[in-house]
Write a protein that holds these residues in place. Structure first.
Motif, PDB file in Angstrom:
ATOM      1  N   CYS A 196      -2.977  -1.368   8.099  1.00  9.72           N
ATOM      2  CA  CYS A 196      -2.509  -2.373   7.132  1.00  9.72           C
ATOM      3  C   CYS A 196      -1.052  -2.130   6.754  1.00  9.72           C
ATOM      4  O   CYS A 196      -0.268  -3.080   6.623  1.00  9.72           O
ATOM      5  CB  CYS A 196      -3.378  -2.358   5.877  1.00  9.72           C
ATOM      6  SG  CYS A 196      -4.874  -3.375   5.987  1.00  9.72           S
ATOM      7  N   LEU A 197      -0.682  -0.873   6.552  1.00  9.09           N
ATOM      8  CA  LEU A 197       0.699  -0.556   6.188  1.00  9.09           C
ATOM      9  C   LEU A 197       1.659  -0.949   7.298  1.00  9.09           C
ATOM     10  O   LEU A 197       2.734  -1.523   7.041  1.00  9.09           O
ATOM     11  CB  LEU A 197       0.829   0.936   5.868  1.00  9.09           C
ATOM     12  CG  LEU A 197       0.103   1.419   4.614  1.00  9.09           C
ATOM     13  CD1 LEU A 197       0.174   2.942   4.504  1.00  9.09           C
ATOM     14  CD2 LEU A 197       0.703   0.774   3.358  1.00  9.09           C
ATOM     15  N   VAL A 242       8.150   0.833   8.445  1.00  9.20           N
ATOM     16  CA  VAL A 242       7.294   1.121   7.295  1.00  9.20           C
ATOM     17  C   VAL A 242       8.115   1.647   6.126  1.00  9.20           C
ATOM     18  O   VAL A 242       7.918   1.246   4.972  1.00  9.20           O
ATOM     19  CB  VAL A 242       6.190   2.143   7.674  1.00  9.20           C
ATOM     20  CG1 VAL A 242       5.292   2.415   6.475  1.00  9.20           C
ATOM     21  CG2 VAL A 242       5.355   1.625   8.839  1.00  9.20           C
ATOM     22  N   LEU A 253       1.035  -1.888  -3.813  1.00 13.55           N
ATOM     23  CA  LEU A 253       0.945  -0.514  -3.317  1.00 13.55           C
ATOM     24  C   LEU A 253       1.380   0.520  -4.348  1.00 13.55           C
ATOM     25  O   LEU A 253       1.008   1.692  -4.249  1.00 13.55           O
ATOM     26  CB  LEU A 253       1.793  -0.370  -2.046  1.00 13.55           C
ATOM     27  CG  LEU A 253       1.238  -1.062  -0.795  1.00 13.55           C
ATOM     28  CD1 LEU A 253       2.216  -0.949   0.361  1.00 13.55           C
ATOM     29  CD2 LEU A 253      -0.104  -0.471  -0.404  1.00 13.55           C
ATOM     30  N   ASP A 300      -3.855   7.585   3.012  1.00  9.57           N
ATOM     31  CA  ASP A 300      -3.034   7.055   4.109  1.00  9.57           C
ATOM     32  C   ASP A 300      -1.595   6.807   3.673  1.00  9.57           C
ATOM     33  O   ASP A 300      -0.648   7.117   4.408  1.00  9.57           O
ATOM     34  CB  ASP A 300      -3.643   5.748   4.637  1.00  9.57           C
ATOM     35  CG  ASP A 300      -4.801   6.010   5.597  1.00  9.57           C
ATOM     36  OD1 ASP A 300      -5.246   7.166   5.685  1.00  9.57           O
ATOM     37  OD2 ASP A 300      -5.262   5.051   6.247  1.00  9.57           O
ATOM     38  N   LEU A 301      -1.428   6.252   2.490  1.00 10.38           N
ATOM     39  CA  LEU A 301      -0.078   6.002   1.977  1.00 10.38           C
ATOM     40  C   LEU A 301       0.682   7.317   1.810  1.00 10.38           C
ATOM     41  O   LEU A 301       1.847   7.426   2.208  1.00 10.38           O
ATOM     42  CB  LEU A 301      -0.148   5.258   0.644  1.00 10.38           C
ATOM     43  CG  LEU A 301       1.199   4.970  -0.039  1.00 10.38           C
ATOM     44  CD1 LEU A 301       2.115   4.153   0.867  1.00 10.38           C
ATOM     45  CD2 LEU A 301       0.991   4.255  -1.372  1.00 10.38           C
ATOM     46  N   HIS A 328      -4.072  -0.821   2.387  1.00  9.40           N
ATOM     47  CA  HIS A 328      -3.508   0.512   2.192  1.00  9.40           C
ATOM     48  C   HIS A 328      -3.801   1.492   3.320  1.00  9.40           C
ATOM     49  O   HIS A 328      -3.308   2.616   3.310  1.00  9.40           O
ATOM     50  CB  HIS A 328      -4.018   1.114   0.880  1.00  9.40           C
ATOM     51  CG  HIS A 328      -5.523   1.176   0.780  1.00  9.40           C
ATOM     52  ND1 HIS A 328      -6.272   2.130   1.437  1.00  9.40           N
ATOM     53  CD2 HIS A 328      -6.402   0.378   0.122  1.00  9.40           C
ATOM     54  CE1 HIS A 328      -7.554   1.943   1.174  1.00  9.40           C
ATOM     55  NE2 HIS A 328      -7.663   0.881   0.376  1.00  9.40           N
ATOM     56  N   LEU A 333       8.337  -0.054   2.405  1.00  8.87           N
ATOM     57  CA  LEU A 333       7.955   0.661   1.166  1.00  8.87           C
ATOM     58  C   LEU A 333       9.125   0.685   0.180  1.00  8.87           C
ATOM     59  O   LEU A 333       8.915   0.513  -1.024  1.00  8.87           O
ATOM     60  CB  LEU A 333       7.524   2.095   1.515  1.00  8.87           C
ATOM     61  CG  LEU A 333       6.222   2.219   2.341  1.00  8.87           C
ATOM     62  CD1 LEU A 333       5.932   3.688   2.652  1.00  8.87           C
ATOM     63  CD2 LEU A 333       5.059   1.572   1.619  1.00  8.87           C
ATOM     64  N   ARG A 365       1.791  -4.825   7.351  1.00  6.26           N
ATOM     65  CA  ARG A 365       2.581  -5.389   6.265  1.00  6.26           C
ATOM     66  C   ARG A 365       4.074  -5.131   6.473  1.00  6.26           C
ATOM     67  O   ARG A 365       4.920  -5.982   6.172  1.00  6.26           O
ATOM     68  CB  ARG A 365       2.107  -4.816   4.926  1.00  6.26           C
ATOM     69  CG  ARG A 365       0.663  -5.195   4.610  1.00  6.26           C
ATOM     70  CD  ARG A 365       0.150  -4.551   3.343  1.00  6.26           C
ATOM     71  NE  ARG A 365       0.761  -5.134   2.142  1.00  6.26           N
ATOM     72  CZ  ARG A 365       0.377  -4.846   0.903  1.00  6.26           C
ATOM     73  NH1 ARG A 365      -0.616  -3.976   0.705  1.00  6.26           N
ATOM     74  NH2 ARG A 365       0.960  -5.424  -0.126  1.00  6.26           N
ATOM     75  N   GLN A 373       4.127   8.541   3.837  1.00  8.33           N
ATOM     76  CA  GLN A 373       5.325   8.983   3.118  1.00  8.33           C
ATOM     77  C   GLN A 373       5.693  10.425   3.462  1.00  8.33           C
ATOM     78  O   GLN A 373       6.875  10.762   3.574  1.00  8.33           O
ATOM     79  CB  GLN A 373       5.103   8.819   1.614  1.00  8.33           C
ATOM     80  CG  GLN A 373       5.032   7.356   1.180  1.00  8.33           C
ATOM     81  CD  GLN A 373       4.754   7.198  -0.303  1.00  8.33           C
ATOM     82  OE1 GLN A 373       3.833   7.807  -0.841  1.00  8.33           O
ATOM     83  NE2 GLN A 373       5.544   6.368  -0.965  1.00  8.33           N
TER      84      GLN A 373
END
Length: 443
Positions: A351-352, A434, A374, A386-387, A347, A438, A355, A391
């Motif tokens: 990492c985001l 990203v 997530l 971070d997420l 997360h 998501l 991924r 966003q």
């Protein structure tokens, strides 16, 4: 301000106090952990094991880098006036103290940009005599392995460095690399696993200079490691010195820094992340200024990032050996929290991006993550920052389209407008990767 005093000879170090921290360099003398901290305990033996002479200015550079790594590890950001930017004065013995004192203000400025701290340096004449290379069957084999090589490539065990090594060894380029690795605890296994996938000849040099605190301060260390790339690059310069002397070729100068363009620029996702959350480990401004300083120090090297204008997903999708990189993905590490649990969190920003890149390239197998789903992160106060920041940046930039202004927030960019446009486009595509990832996971 804290003063750090470094010396290979502990008899030449002052006593510890609140404003004075003595640190022993190298392992030429017994270390008294009750009185001194230590940096670069095993580094000297690694250098001697190469079986070749190393130039004094390259030893000076890695001595400085070792001192910087130790200081930023020992001085916690939490004790700084703003809980972030530390003020540190390093007293370091080197071979050419006149030269390094002349360069000290520029070095301070470069490291200030890299780490967000305030650095000062005073250089003195060292009494340290570089021991001769070890002569043995093992060191002769190591020396022979350096012959025919003409470049150094950073190899961390991360996904970008895996792509870099695979591409170099599968391309028709003239580069014959020495893969340079810095192994923190647990990294060596990852690096070795990925190296097994490489099919062409290459050289290897792995080192560790993990500094250690004196007994009375045990456990009081900082983990942000903003200056780690200076350390890594300094060791790469030492690798160049080894290759030049092993091959009797002073023209060897190339250090390859494989890093996707998005992370290289790493623009701050929100206003409050300017400086504190946005690392600058391979930012072109940092690399260009360091290259200029090293030239004036007589080291004459060239940093090259072949992926400056590629996203991480594009690096994976365009890797020259798709079978090898597909196998490397689950073996590699990208997480900023990896060393805490030895499992990637899933997360954090790296990492985001990782991924999203795996999703972009269409690979199925990935490494396991602590936070695999997530959608559940939004409910976790301690780990959702971070997420949310990613966003927020996606929403803000979809409205404003001000990628140019956003990219500039991470640091000065090259004057060339074509280069700036390419960097802006790379950042835009990287964030889009990203966003696509998501959306595909209904996050």
């Amino acid at each position: 301000m804290i003063n750090f005093y470094f010396n290979h000879d502990p008899a030449l170090l002052p006593e510890y106090s609140d404003a004075c921290h003595p640190v022993q360099l190298f392992n030429t003398h017994p270390h008294n952990k009750e009185k001194h901290s230590r940096a670069s305990g095993t580094l000297l033996k690694r250098v001697r094991d190469l079986g070749v002479e190393i130039d004094a200015n390259a030893i000076d550079l890695i001595t400085i880098a070792s001192a910087v790594t130790a200081a930023e590890t020992f001085e916690r950001r939490s004790v700084a006036a703003d809980a972030w930017s530390r003020v540190m004065h390093l007293h370091i013995p080197v071979s050419d103290h006149y030269l390094w004192n002349k360069l000290s203000n520029r070095l301070s400025s470069i490291l200030n940009f890299l780490t967000g701290d305030q650095w000062q340096f005073t250089f003195t004449k060292t009494t340290f005599q570089m021991p001769a290379p070890i002569i043995s069957k093992k060191s002769k084999a190591r020396l022979d392995s350096l012959k025919g090589l003409n470049s150094v490539c950073l190899f961390s065990g991360g996904l970008d460095s895996a792509v870099g090594a695979i591409d170099i060894l599968n391309s028709p380029s003239d580069y014959k690399p020495l893969l340079l690795s810095h192994a923190y605890r647990g990294d060596g296994v990852k690096q070795k696993s990925i190296k097994k996938l490489l099919k062409s000849h290459y050289g290897e040099l792995s080192y560790s200079i993990s500094p250690s605190l004196m007994s009375k301060l045990k456990g009081k260390t900082d983990v942000t490691m903003r200056g780690r790339s200076f350390n890594f690059l300094a060791m790469a310069v030492l690798g160049i010195s080894a290759l030049r002397n092993a091959n009797k070729d002073s023209s060897i100068s190339t250090i390859i820094v494989p890093e996707n363009g998005y992370i290289s620029i790493n623009p701050p996702l929100t206003r409050r992340r300017i400086g504190s959350h946005s690392t600058r480990t391979t930012h072109p401004y940092f690399l260009n200024r360091l290259e200029e300083l090293l030239k004036d120090a007589g080291l004459n090297i060239q940093f090259i990032n072949p992926y400056q204008f590629k996203t991480k997903g594009e690096m994976l999708a365009e890797c020259l050996d798709q079978d090898a990189i597909a196998k490397a993905v689950p073996l590699s590490v990208s997480c900023s929290h990896w060393h805490r649990k030895h499992m990637q969190c899933g997360h954090c920003v790296p990492c985001l991006i990782r991924r999203a890149s795996v999703h972009h390239a269409g690979f199925i197998a990935d490494a396991p993550y602590v936070s695999q789903n997530l959608k559940l992160i939004h409910k976790e106060k301690d780990i959702r920052d971070d997420l949310h920041a990613v966003q927020t940046a996606i929403i803000r930039l979809d409205k404003s389209k001000d990628y140019k202004g956003w990219v500039r927030q991470s640091g000065s960019l090259p004057d060339d407008q074509v280069t700036r446009n390419k960097l802006e486009s790379t950042i835009q595509r990287g964030l889009k990767e990203v966003e696509t990832f998501l959306k595909a996971n209904n996050v």
